[in-house]
Design an enzyme around this catalytic site. Sequence first.
Site, mmCIF file in Angstrom:
data_model
loop_
_atom_site.group_PDB
_atom_site.id
_atom_site.type_symbol
_atom_site.label_atom_id
_atom_site.label_comp_id
_atom_site.label_asym_id
_atom_site.label_seq_id
_atom_site.Cartn_x
_atom_site.Cartn_y
_atom_site.Cartn_z
ATOM 1 N N GLU A 119 0.834 -1.196 0.000
ATOM 2 C CA GLU A 119 0.000 0.000 0.000
ATOM 3 C C GLU A 119 0.873 1.252 0.000
ATOM 4 O O GLU A 119 1.958 1.277 0.584
ATOM 5 C CB GLU A 119 -0.940 -0.024 1.202
ATOM 6 C CG GLU A 119 -1.963 -1.137 1.041
ATOM 7 C CD GLU A 119 -2.974 -1.233 2.169
ATOM 8 O OE1 GLU A 119 -4.118 -1.586 1.886
ATOM 9 O OE2 GLU A 119 -2.625 -0.945 3.321
ATOM 10 N N CYS A 132 3.491 8.479 1.336
ATOM 11 C CA CYS A 132 3.998 7.493 2.286
ATOM 12 C C CYS A 132 4.216 6.196 1.519
ATOM 13 O O CYS A 132 3.261 5.606 1.020
ATOM 14 C CB CYS A 132 2.966 7.335 3.401
ATOM 15 S SG CYS A 132 3.404 6.076 4.596
ATOM 16 N N CYS A 139 6.712 -7.320 7.111
ATOM 17 C CA CYS A 139 7.823 -6.823 7.924
ATOM 18 C C CYS A 139 8.353 -7.974 8.756
ATOM 19 O O CYS A 139 7.584 -8.817 9.204
ATOM 20 C CB CYS A 139 7.318 -5.693 8.841
ATOM 21 S SG CYS A 139 8.647 -4.784 9.662
ATOM 22 N N CYS A 143 6.297 -5.221 15.866
ATOM 23 C CA CYS A 143 5.842 -4.208 16.820
ATOM 24 C C CYS A 143 4.375 -4.499 17.136
ATOM 25 O O CYS A 143 3.567 -4.679 16.225
ATOM 26 C CB CYS A 143 6.038 -2.812 16.245
ATOM 27 S SG CYS A 143 7.752 -2.540 15.775
ATOM 28 N N CYS A 146 1.306 -2.509 15.598
ATOM 29 C CA CYS A 146 1.341 -2.188 14.163
ATOM 30 C C CYS A 146 0.695 -3.305 13.343
ATOM 31 O O CYS A 146 1.035 -4.482 13.514
ATOM 32 C CB CYS A 146 2.794 -1.987 13.731
ATOM 33 S SG CYS A 146 2.992 -1.829 11.949
ATOM 34 N N GLY A 198 6.845 -2.068 6.134
ATOM 35 C CA GLY A 198 8.221 -2.551 6.139
ATOM 36 C C GLY A 198 9.189 -1.684 6.914
ATOM 37 O O GLY A 198 8.882 -0.543 7.266
ATOM 38 N N GLU A 199 10.350 -2.267 7.193
ATOM 39 C CA GLU A 199 11.425 -1.555 7.887
ATOM 40 C C GLU A 199 12.460 -1.146 6.833
ATOM 41 O O GLU A 199 13.192 -1.994 6.319
ATOM 42 C CB GLU A 199 12.028 -2.476 8.957
ATOM 43 C CG GLU A 199 13.345 -1.998 9.544
ATOM 44 C CD GLU A 199 13.345 -0.552 10.008
ATOM 45 O OE1 GLU A 199 12.550 -0.203 10.880
ATOM 46 O OE2 GLU A 199 14.157 0.246 9.478
ATOM 47 N N SER A 230 11.756 6.533 8.228
ATOM 48 C CA SER A 230 11.414 6.152 9.596
ATOM 49 C C SER A 230 11.919 4.744 9.889
ATOM 50 O O SER A 230 11.652 3.812 9.147
ATOM 51 C CB SER A 230 9.894 6.201 9.785
ATOM 52 O OG SER A 230 9.539 5.680 11.051
ATOM 53 N N SER A 252 11.111 5.398 15.505
ATOM 54 C CA SER A 252 9.922 4.941 16.243
ATOM 55 C C SER A 252 10.333 4.663 17.672
ATOM 56 O O SER A 252 10.740 3.557 18.001
ATOM 57 C CB SER A 252 9.371 3.673 15.582
ATOM 58 O OG SER A 252 8.926 3.972 14.296
ATOM 59 N N PHE A 253 10.240 5.662 18.504
ATOM 60 C CA PHE A 253 10.774 5.561 19.861
ATOM 61 C C PHE A 253 9.772 4.871 20.792
ATOM 62 O O PHE A 253 10.037 3.825 21.327
ATOM 63 C CB PHE A 253 11.146 6.964 20.359
ATOM 64 C CG PHE A 253 12.263 6.940 21.360
ATOM 65 C CD1 PHE A 253 13.531 6.546 20.973
ATOM 66 C CD2 PHE A 253 12.059 7.305 22.677
ATOM 67 C CE1 PHE A 253 14.576 6.513 21.888
ATOM 68 C CE2 PHE A 253 13.086 7.275 23.600
ATOM 69 C CZ PHE A 253 14.352 6.880 23.208
ATOM 70 N N HIS A 254 8.628 5.505 20.975
ATOM 71 C CA HIS A 254 7.433 4.883 21.556
ATOM 72 C C HIS A 254 7.477 4.472 23.027
ATOM 73 O O HIS A 254 6.445 4.062 23.562
ATOM 74 C CB HIS A 254 6.996 3.657 20.747
ATOM 75 C CG HIS A 254 6.715 3.928 19.302
ATOM 76 N ND1 HIS A 254 6.144 5.087 18.848
ATOM 77 C CD2 HIS A 254 6.937 3.166 18.199
ATOM 78 C CE1 HIS A 254 6.027 5.037 17.533
ATOM 79 N NE2 HIS A 254 6.500 3.888 17.113
ATOM 80 N N CYS A 372 -1.371 5.770 9.863
ATOM 81 C CA CYS A 372 -0.108 5.127 10.265
ATOM 82 C C CYS A 372 -0.366 3.780 10.910
ATOM 83 O O CYS A 372 -1.172 3.668 11.823
ATOM 84 C CB CYS A 372 0.576 5.923 11.372
ATOM 85 S SG CYS A 372 1.189 7.453 10.879
HETATM 86 N N1 SAH Z 1 9.023 0.355 9.937
HETATM 87 C C1 SAH Z 1 9.250 1.729 10.107
HETATM 88 C C2 SAH Z 1 8.355 2.608 9.265
HETATM 89 C C3 SAH Z 1 6.904 2.243 9.153
HETATM 90 S S1 SAH Z 1 5.820 2.593 10.424
HETATM 91 C C4 SAH Z 1 9.137 2.100 11.550
HETATM 92 O O1 SAH Z 1 8.689 1.282 12.346
HETATM 93 O O2 SAH Z 1 9.537 3.210 11.903
HETATM 94 C C5 SAH Z 1 5.577 4.375 10.475
HETATM 95 C C6 SAH Z 1 5.210 4.860 11.877
HETATM 96 O O3 SAH Z 1 3.873 4.483 12.276
HETATM 97 C C7 SAH Z 1 6.132 4.287 12.934
HETATM 98 O O4 SAH Z 1 6.499 5.261 13.875
HETATM 99 C C8 SAH Z 1 5.239 3.258 13.585
HETATM 100 O O5 SAH Z 1 5.712 2.937 14.846
HETATM 101 C C9 SAH Z 1 3.905 3.953 13.576
HETATM 102 N N2 SAH Z 1 2.766 3.051 13.780
HETATM 103 C C10 SAH Z 1 2.690 1.722 13.512
HETATM 104 N N3 SAH Z 1 1.481 1.244 13.846
HETATM 105 C C11 SAH Z 1 0.762 2.275 14.329
HETATM 106 C C12 SAH Z 1 -0.583 2.405 14.800
HETATM 107 N N4 SAH Z 1 -1.416 1.382 14.819
HETATM 108 N N5 SAH Z 1 -0.984 3.625 15.188
HETATM 109 C C13 SAH Z 1 -0.152 4.690 15.132
HETATM 110 N N6 SAH Z 1 1.115 4.629 14.683
HETATM 111 C C14 SAH Z 1 1.574 3.431 14.285
HETATM 112 FE FE1 SF4 Z 2 7.590 -3.166 10.990
HETATM 113 FE FE2 SF4 Z 2 7.583 -0.498 11.467
HETATM 114 FE FE3 SF4 Z 2 5.355 -1.959 11.814
HETATM 115 FE FE4 SF4 Z 2 7.409 -2.250 13.491
HETATM 116 S S1 SF4 Z 2 6.160 -0.371 13.188
HETATM 117 S S2 SF4 Z 2 6.198 -3.921 12.576
HETATM 118 S S3 SF4 Z 2 9.133 -2.010 12.119
HETATM 119 S S4 SF4 Z 2 6.390 -1.596 9.883
#
Ligand code: SAH
Ligand code: SF4
Length: 395
Positions: A119, A132, A139, A143, A146, A198-199, A230, A252-254, A372
Amino acid sequence: MTAPATPTAPITQDMMTIPRKPREGLPNLVGLTRPALREALLAAGTPEKQVKMRVNQLWQWIYHWGVRSFEEMTNLAKPYRELLAANFVIELPEIVSRQVSTDGTRKYLVRIAGGHEVETVYIPEDERGTLCISSQVGCTLTCSFCHTGTQKLVRNLTPGEIIGQVMIVRDDLAEWPRPGVPKEERRLLSNIVLMGMGEPLYNFEGVRDAMQIAMDGEGIALSRRRITLSTSGVVPEIARTAEEIGCMLAVSFHATTDEVRDKLVPINKKWNIEKLLEALRAYPRLSNSERITFEYVMLKGVNDSDEDAHRLVKLIEGIPAKINLIPFNEWPGSPYERSSNNRIRAFADIIYKAGYASPIRTPRGEDIMAACGQLKSATERQRKSRAQIAAEVQG
Ligand code: SAH
Ligand code: SF4
């Protein structure tokens, strides 16, 4: 938790199948870097003394004008066009469907070789338009918040499939320049974020080559400052990102403790917060970029306390940073809830008072599951099991 926007206009979905059948087995020119294009042209019989000029001509046709057939390359002699057509294709991924959200966000389902799907999301804003893009089908990481993380990695995208997403969306926006028509000042597609599926740093070469094409001044010509990559925190590739791509970095600190981050972003077990921060401290200096974006998904009762906000500010001390707070976007079966608006504002306030910009990201395209972390190709059969996901959350 914010309810999804009530649709004021119907969501539109249309099907567009652009027939771009490749000639069996011929190499694709889209996605080749300049040196690789040069090699390909030489191998096909381009005389050495012409090759520099040929690379420039093809580059401009493909990436500046968006031309897709050798026939249209009118400054090349007919026999050379025929030679190209006998040896190469100019092939892009295919848009299978396009959904348009009530807020104008467009989500494309894009088919790549092998029938896999990813997508791509276009987000129009007042002054800019952000694309985006995805770097992998699925992936390898898991996480727990996600949606993409519930899908196994199928494969990395090729550079052609990564830059191809930019090109097919430029098609859809009718944004290629036309001879004789003055260039629009404002670009519809002005920014790229590698925040789709993806990463990106687990597909480093693919992403690097595609972004070098996007940044090349003779073609799509996006400034490196308009590209943000990212990463979940692939520490060994961060310095390389600065040196070989030089784009802006988001991470993606979180979470503010290893205990919580281990659960949310399991790559933390390999490279923990301390190691990640160490790599980030060097980044702006290496890439000459301004600030690092710290992405922070707001999960009710998990990472959203005042203590978390204070700890976050302490951790990132000395790093030129902005903190992007992302209200959690739900997906079917997601194991978390979004923090309340008041909680998010209170969290933002603590960070802001400590001297950092702390924008709260407005979820876009929620009605079409384009926000996201909601991306996932519904067609992919390979899924992680529910038990696996639950085990990862409980850690
Ligand atoms: N794999 C990379 C880039 C893709 S995700 C990464 O993890 O950084 C892009 C952003 O969306 C990341 O910061 C991810 O942590 C965040 N994200 C993933 N799932 C989400 C969700 N359900 N709600 C809000 N943000 C989310
Ligand atoms: Fe992969 Fe980024 Fe989703 Fe983590 S947040 S599972 S690294 S796409």
